[in-house]
Design a protein around this motif. Structure first.
Motif, PDB file in Angstrom:
ATOM      1  N   VAL A  50       0.859  -1.183   0.000  1.00 58.73           N
ATOM      2  CA  VAL A  50       0.000   0.000   0.000  1.00 58.73           C
ATOM      3  C   VAL A  50       0.896   1.233   0.000  1.00 58.73           C
ATOM      4  O   VAL A  50       1.839   1.317   0.801  1.00 58.73           O
ATOM      5  N   VAL A  51       0.638   2.143  -0.906  1.00 57.24           N
ATOM      6  CA  VAL A  51       1.384   3.402  -0.905  1.00 57.24           C
ATOM      7  C   VAL A  51       0.445   4.418  -0.270  1.00 57.24           C
ATOM      8  O   VAL A  51      -0.459   4.940  -0.921  1.00 57.24           O
ATOM      9  N   GLY A  52       0.592   4.602   1.022  1.00 64.51           N
ATOM     10  CA  GLY A  52      -0.407   5.392   1.730  1.00 64.51           C
ATOM     11  C   GLY A  52       0.100   5.978   3.028  1.00 64.51           C
ATOM     12  O   GLY A  52       1.312   6.086   3.247  1.00 64.51           O
ATOM     13  N   SER A  53      -0.828   6.310   3.877  1.00 65.20           N
ATOM     14  CA  SER A  53      -0.498   7.005   5.130  1.00 65.20           C
ATOM     15  C   SER A  53      -0.473   6.011   6.296  1.00 65.20           C
ATOM     16  O   SER A  53      -0.771   4.828   6.130  1.00 65.20           O
ATOM     17  N   ARG A  54      -0.190   6.540   7.480  1.00 62.27           N
ATOM     18  CA  ARG A  54      -0.238   5.687   8.676  1.00 62.27           C
ATOM     19  C   ARG A  54      -1.654   5.190   8.927  1.00 62.27           C
ATOM     20  O   ARG A  54      -1.848   4.091   9.435  1.00 62.27           O
ATOM     21  N   THR A  55      -2.644   5.976   8.550  1.00 67.61           N
ATOM     22  CA  THR A  55      -4.042   5.537   8.713  1.00 67.61           C
ATOM     23  C   THR A  55      -4.280   4.274   7.883  1.00 67.61           C
ATOM     24  O   THR A  55      -4.895   3.319   8.353  1.00 67.61           O
ATOM     25  N   CYS A  56      -3.768   4.280   6.648  1.00 66.27           N
ATOM     26  CA  CYS A  56      -3.939   3.106   5.768  1.00 66.27           C
ATOM     27  C   CYS A  56      -3.262   1.894   6.404  1.00 66.27           C
ATOM     28  O   CYS A  56      -3.813   0.791   6.412  1.00 66.27           O
ATOM     29  N   ALA A  57      -2.050   2.121   6.940  1.00 64.19           N
ATOM     30  CA  ALA A  57      -1.306   1.020   7.560  1.00 64.19           C
ATOM     31  C   ALA A  57      -2.085   0.466   8.748  1.00 64.19           C
ATOM     32  O   ALA A  57      -2.207  -0.747   8.907  1.00 64.19           O
ATOM     33  N   ASP A 107      10.669 -14.790  -2.244  1.00 64.41           N
ATOM     34  CA  ASP A 107       9.439 -15.561  -2.484  1.00 64.41           C
ATOM     35  C   ASP A 107       8.372 -14.740  -3.215  1.00 64.41           C
ATOM     36  O   ASP A 107       7.415 -15.297  -3.748  1.00 64.41           O
ATOM     37  N   ILE A 108       8.531 -13.421  -3.265  1.00 67.12           N
ATOM     38  CA  ILE A 108       7.508 -12.581  -3.925  1.00 67.12           C
ATOM     39  C   ILE A 108       7.684 -12.653  -5.438  1.00 67.12           C
ATOM     40  O   ILE A 108       8.756 -12.358  -5.966  1.00 67.12           O
ATOM     41  N   LYS A 109       6.623 -13.055  -6.134  1.00 76.09           N
ATOM     42  CA  LYS A 109       6.674 -13.143  -7.597  1.00 76.09           C
ATOM     43  C   LYS A 109       5.766 -12.111  -8.263  1.00 76.09           C
ATOM     44  O   LYS A 109       5.852 -11.891  -9.464  1.00 76.09           O
ATOM     45  N   LEU A 110       4.850 -11.567  -7.492  1.00 76.25           N
ATOM     46  CA  LEU A 110       3.913 -10.586  -8.027  1.00 76.25           C
ATOM     47  C   LEU A 110       3.753  -9.496  -6.973  1.00 76.25           C
ATOM     48  O   LEU A 110       3.408  -9.794  -5.822  1.00 76.25           O
ATOM     49  N   LEU A 111       4.032  -8.276  -7.372  1.00 73.58           N
ATOM     50  CA  LEU A 111       3.950  -7.173  -6.414  1.00 73.58           C
ATOM     51  C   LEU A 111       2.886  -6.182  -6.889  1.00 73.58           C
ATOM     52  O   LEU A 111       2.943  -5.703  -8.025  1.00 73.58           O
ATOM     53  N   PHE A 112       1.907  -5.940  -6.024  1.00 78.45           N
ATOM     54  CA  PHE A 112       0.895  -4.933  -6.329  1.00 78.45           C
ATOM     55  C   PHE A 112       1.251  -3.648  -5.582  1.00 78.45           C
ATOM     56  O   PHE A 112       1.437  -3.671  -4.362  1.00 78.45           O
ATOM     57  N   LEU A 113       1.333  -2.554  -6.313  1.00 79.21           N
ATOM     58  CA  LEU A 113       1.403  -1.240  -5.676  1.00 79.21           C
ATOM     59  C   LEU A 113      -0.040  -0.780  -5.529  1.00 79.21           C
ATOM     60  O   LEU A 113      -0.748  -0.629  -6.535  1.00 79.21           O
ATOM     61  N   VAL A 114      -0.492  -0.623  -4.305  1.00 79.49           N
ATOM     62  CA  VAL A 114      -1.906  -0.315  -4.081  1.00 79.49           C
ATOM     63  C   VAL A 114      -2.049   1.158  -3.720  1.00 79.49           C
ATOM     64  O   VAL A 114      -1.527   1.606  -2.690  1.00 79.49           O
ATOM     65  N   GLY A 115      -2.740   1.879  -4.579  1.00 82.89           N
ATOM     66  CA  GLY A 115      -2.936   3.312  -4.360  1.00 82.89           C
ATOM     67  C   GLY A 115      -3.932   3.569  -3.241  1.00 82.89           C
ATOM     68  O   GLY A 115      -4.749   2.708  -2.894  1.00 82.89           O
ATOM     69  N   SER A 116      -3.848   4.766  -2.655  1.00 78.80           N
ATOM     70  CA  SER A 116      -4.699   5.130  -1.512  1.00 78.80           C
ATOM     71  C   SER A 116      -5.143   6.577  -1.700  1.00 78.80           C
ATOM     72  O   SER A 116      -4.741   7.242  -2.648  1.00 78.80           O
ATOM     73  N   CYS A 117      -5.926   7.058  -0.748  1.00 75.42           N
ATOM     74  CA  CYS A 117      -6.327   8.478  -0.834  1.00 75.42           C
ATOM     75  C   CYS A 117      -5.082   9.387  -0.872  1.00 75.42           C
ATOM     76  O   CYS A 117      -4.976  10.241  -1.751  1.00 75.42           O
ATOM     77  N   PRO A 118      -4.103   9.203   0.068  1.00 73.92           N
ATOM     78  CA  PRO A 118      -2.944  10.112   0.027  1.00 73.92           C
ATOM     79  C   PRO A 118      -2.155  10.017  -1.280  1.00 73.92           C
ATOM     80  O   PRO A 118      -1.712  11.040  -1.808  1.00 73.92           O
ATOM     81  N   SER A 119      -1.982   8.817  -1.826  1.00 73.07           N
ATOM     82  CA  SER A 119      -1.195   8.733  -3.072  1.00 73.07           C
ATOM     83  C   SER A 119      -1.948   9.406  -4.218  1.00 73.07           C
ATOM     84  O   SER A 119      -1.356   9.957  -5.135  1.00 73.07           O
TER      85      SER A 119
END
Ligand code: SF4
Length: 433
Positions: A50-57, A107-119
């Motif tokens: 998740v590319v986001g804020s502490r709230t998202c985390a 072990d990661i073969k697929l990485l999703f960058l997940v957008g958020s309100c802050p991004s």
């Protein structure tokens, strides 16, 4: 055991043409990041950053729980004040975080960058970032992106956005000759592994050999899709994914969703009809699990028949659930609210609802609360934010999100699904006693 209801004849009744109360006011729903909670369990070699804020985390940490024994498959790249103020190059920071993550986690073969309100607010272009990072890390790791932002989305749309982001990388299958039977059946929407195994066995036993599931358990086992593919939606919140599959030439089979004995039968029957499975074979394969489902539902019917239920719009599962509780458990529907009404996908469900069902789409939460208080239902299905205040007013509630996290599809889970509705009423009786 009840008879199989032909889909065509059912379409002549119900509330397909009933007026819908459309509301566009304040909403009480989770954001699309929530989907990570079930998606990360499903695709076992994927990671959701998740590319986001502490709230998202905090949201995904508290909703998904902390994994103690396993390495988590989700995390948050925190956008801090320097990024928000434009003092740091967010792309450089992101590249650094991804580099650290992938170095530590082969072990990661697929990485999703997940957008958020802050991004979205700082207009960070995650699709360009995903392309750039994919170029850097392929063939070991593919990087994709989607948005889970809470701006104008509801929580199950996160899965829709995630699956839609995968469509461009699915292998294409061959076209079939005109009039030829479909070559494969694709089941679309996250199902618990145990449900997936049950469904595959039933379909295989009917003689449908080529059955694929999307999303798959491993990112390297993406299903082929093309004009030889027919697909069944396993979840009712996948409008964008379905549109993308249609554009790839796949054909959607219209059916109610596989909730309860009746829903599961009609859903499987749509596949059986598309693949020319003889009715006798269909009956033979489904008879025993249907009987088990009917039996397990009977135990809850006594407690639930005649009880009144109110659905607030939350997960987009509301219409199939309303059909299930009304037809298989004998409950009375006060209001069935849904965040979005996808008429095409819901047509077979609407056909099975009583003609006078009060349907609402969208939300104006105060007005809806007033209607709920006026109705005084025995049970309210709603989001977490509304449950506590309503409980304080003496109403019994069921969290909508629990219906998404729990395996509820298919014959063997019909009793568990009914139990999710009967348990809050049983608890109230105990408290009163
Ligand atoms: S994406 Fe938006 S709504 Fe969701 S947790 Fe982050 S800030 Fe909140």
């Amino acid at each position: 055991m009840s008879a199989v209801i032909p889909i065509q004849s059912a379409a002549a009744i119900g509330c397909q043409t009933a007026p819908v109360l459309v509301e566009r006011g304040q909403r009480e729903v989770f954001c699309g990041l929530t989907g990570i909670i079930w998606l990360h369990r499903k695709i076992q070699d994927a990671f959701f950053l998740v590319v986001g804020s502490r709230t998202c985390a905090h949201l995904i940490q508290s909703a998904a729980g902390v994994m103690i024994f396993a390495e988590p498959r989700f995390g948050t790249a925190i956008i801090d004040e320097r990024d928000l103020a434009g003092l740091a190059d967010a792309n450089e920071e992101l590249d650094r975080v991804v580099q650290q993550l992938l170095a530590r986690r082969p072990d990661i073969k697929l990485l999703f960058l997940v957008g958020s309100c802050p991004s979205e607010v700082i207009k960070l272009d995650l699709s360009r970032a995903a392309e750039r990072l994919s170029r850097q890390y392929l063939p070991d790791v593919r990087v994709l992106n989607y948005s889970g932002s809470g701006i104008e989305t509801t929580f199950t749309q996160g899965e829709d956005a995630c699956l839609a982001s995968l469509l461009p990388v699915l292998p294409r299958s061959q076209a079939t000759a005109p009039g030829a039977a479909p070559a494969q059946l694709l089941i679309v929407g996250t199902l618990a592994d145990v449900v997936e195994d049950q469904m595959r066995k039933l379909l295989n036993d009917m003689g449908i050999a080529q059955v694929a599931f999307f999303p798959p358990r491993k990112s390297r086992a993406m299903p082929q899709v093309g004009p030889d593919t027919v697909y069944l939606l396993a979840q009712p919140f996948l409008a964008d994914t379905a549109r993308g599959l249609d554009a790839m030439g796949a054909r959607r089979l219209g059916a109610p969703f596989p909730l309860g004995s009746e829903g599961t039968t009609l859903w499987l029957q749509a596949a059986a009809q598309a693949f020319g499975v003889p009715q006798a074979r269909f009956e033979e394969v489904t008879a025993a699990p249907r009987a088990r489902a009917e039996q397990s539902l009977g135990r809850h019917r006594t407690a639930l028949t005649g009880k009144r239920i109110f659905f607030f719009p939350d997960s987009q599962l509301e219409i199939p659930l309303a059909r299930f509780v009304q037809r298989e458990l004998g409950m009375d529907l006060c209001e069935v609210g849904t965040p979005y009404l996808h008429r095409q996908h819901m047509e077979p469900e609407l056909a099975l609802l009583p003609t006078n069902t009060r349907l609402s789409e969208g939300q104006d939460v105060e007005k809806q609360l007033d209607r709920c208080r006026q109705d005084q239902p025995d049970l309210v299905v709603c989001g977490l934010g509304l449950a506590n205040p309503l409980e304080a007013e003496g109403m019994s509630t069921k969290w909508a999100i629990e219906l998404v996290f729990t395996p509820i599809q298919g014959y063997e889970q019909a009793g568990d699904l009914a139990n999710l509705f009967s348990r809050p009423l049983a608890r109230k009786l105990k408290l009163v006693a």
